[in-house]
Motif scaffolding. Structure first.
Motif, PDB file in Angstrom:
ATOM      1  N   LEU A  94       3.746  -0.938  -6.133  1.00  0.00           N
ATOM      2  CA  LEU A  94       2.849   0.014  -5.474  1.00  0.00           C
ATOM      3  C   LEU A  94       1.396  -0.274  -5.861  1.00  0.00           C
ATOM      4  CD1 LEU A  94       2.264   2.612  -3.857  1.00  0.00           C
ATOM      5  CD2 LEU A  94       2.839   3.903  -5.927  1.00  0.00           C
ATOM      6  N   TRP A 125      -0.530   7.347  -5.445  1.00  0.00           N
ATOM      7  CA  TRP A 125       0.557   8.036  -4.752  1.00  0.00           C
ATOM      8  C   TRP A 125       0.147   9.415  -4.265  1.00  0.00           C
ATOM      9  CZ3 TRP A 125       4.833   6.498  -2.625  1.00  0.00           C
ATOM     10  CH2 TRP A 125       5.816   7.424  -2.285  1.00  0.00           C
ATOM     11  N   TYR A 154       6.541   0.805 -10.060  1.00  0.00           N
ATOM     12  CA  TYR A 154       5.164   1.285 -10.137  1.00  0.00           C
ATOM     13  C   TYR A 154       4.865   1.710 -11.563  1.00  0.00           C
ATOM     14  CZ  TYR A 154       6.981   6.085 -10.108  1.00  0.00           C
ATOM     15  OH  TYR A 154       7.640   7.246 -10.416  1.00  0.00           O
ATOM     16  N   LYS A 210       5.896   4.097   0.645  1.00  0.00           N
ATOM     17  CA  LYS A 210       6.543   5.380   0.912  1.00  0.00           C
ATOM     18  C   LYS A 210       7.602   5.232   2.002  1.00  0.00           C
ATOM     19  CE  LYS A 210       4.840  10.022   0.963  1.00  0.00           C
ATOM     20  NZ  LYS A 210       3.655  10.853   1.131  1.00  0.00           N
ATOM     21  N   ASP A 217       0.849  -1.186   0.000  1.00  0.00           N
ATOM     22  CA  ASP A 217       0.000   0.000   0.000  1.00  0.00           C
ATOM     23  C   ASP A 217       0.889   1.241   0.000  1.00  0.00           C
ATOM     24  OD1 ASP A 217       0.533   0.999   2.755  1.00  0.00           O
ATOM     25  OD2 ASP A 217      -0.455  -0.861   3.347  1.00  0.00           O
ATOM     26  N   ARG A 218       0.282   2.379  -0.268  1.00  0.00           N
ATOM     27  CA  ARG A 218       1.034   3.623  -0.441  1.00  0.00           C
ATOM     28  C   ARG A 218       1.906   3.960   0.761  1.00  0.00           C
ATOM     29  NH1 ARG A 218      -0.931   9.602  -0.016  1.00  0.00           N
ATOM     30  NH2 ARG A 218      -2.213   8.582   1.527  1.00  0.00           N
TER      31      ARG A 218
END
Length: 114
Positions: free
Chosen positions: A105, A112, A80, A26, A21-22
């Motif tokens: 991603l 994003w 991604y 990240k 997941d984002r």
């Protein structure tokens, strides 16, 4: 075999691929130098991308595979695309090339910015 496993049998991914997941993605890419790749076209990349990403267009065939020849196959690769579909195909190709840790991603670049 359940009806669900029959219907979704093509949806399984190799163990070397993980969809993130984002927030997890990240956090992972913020921990120093990583192999971060945007597999979209040059035009998509130029319209916006994740800082530090290298653009390697999935649709470039053998040039796509050749571009990964300088990458470390035993180090994680974070990829991604725009929505997550193309990068899943790219992830499978990377596993076929011998990469052992590929992180994709979920939702792609669209996810994003939200």
């Amino acid at each position: 075999m359940s009806i669900f496993s029959f219907l979704f049998k093509g949806q399984t991914l190799p163990d070397e691929i993980q969809i993130m997941d984002r927030e997890s993605y990240k956090e992972a890419i913020s921990k120093g130098k990583v192999q971060l790749v945007d597999v979209r076209t040059k035009g998509e990349f130029m319209s916006g991308h994740i800082k530090g990403a290298k653009n390697i267009d999935f649709f470039q065939g053998s040039a796509f595979e050749n571009a990964f020849s300088t990458f470390k196959k035993d180090a994680p690769v974070y990829i991604y695309c725009q929505s997550g579909n193309r990068s899943q195909r790219a992830a499978k190709r990377l596993v076929d090339l011998g990469f052992t840790k590929v992180y994709d991603l979920r939702g792609g670049y669209r996810a994003w910015g939200y």
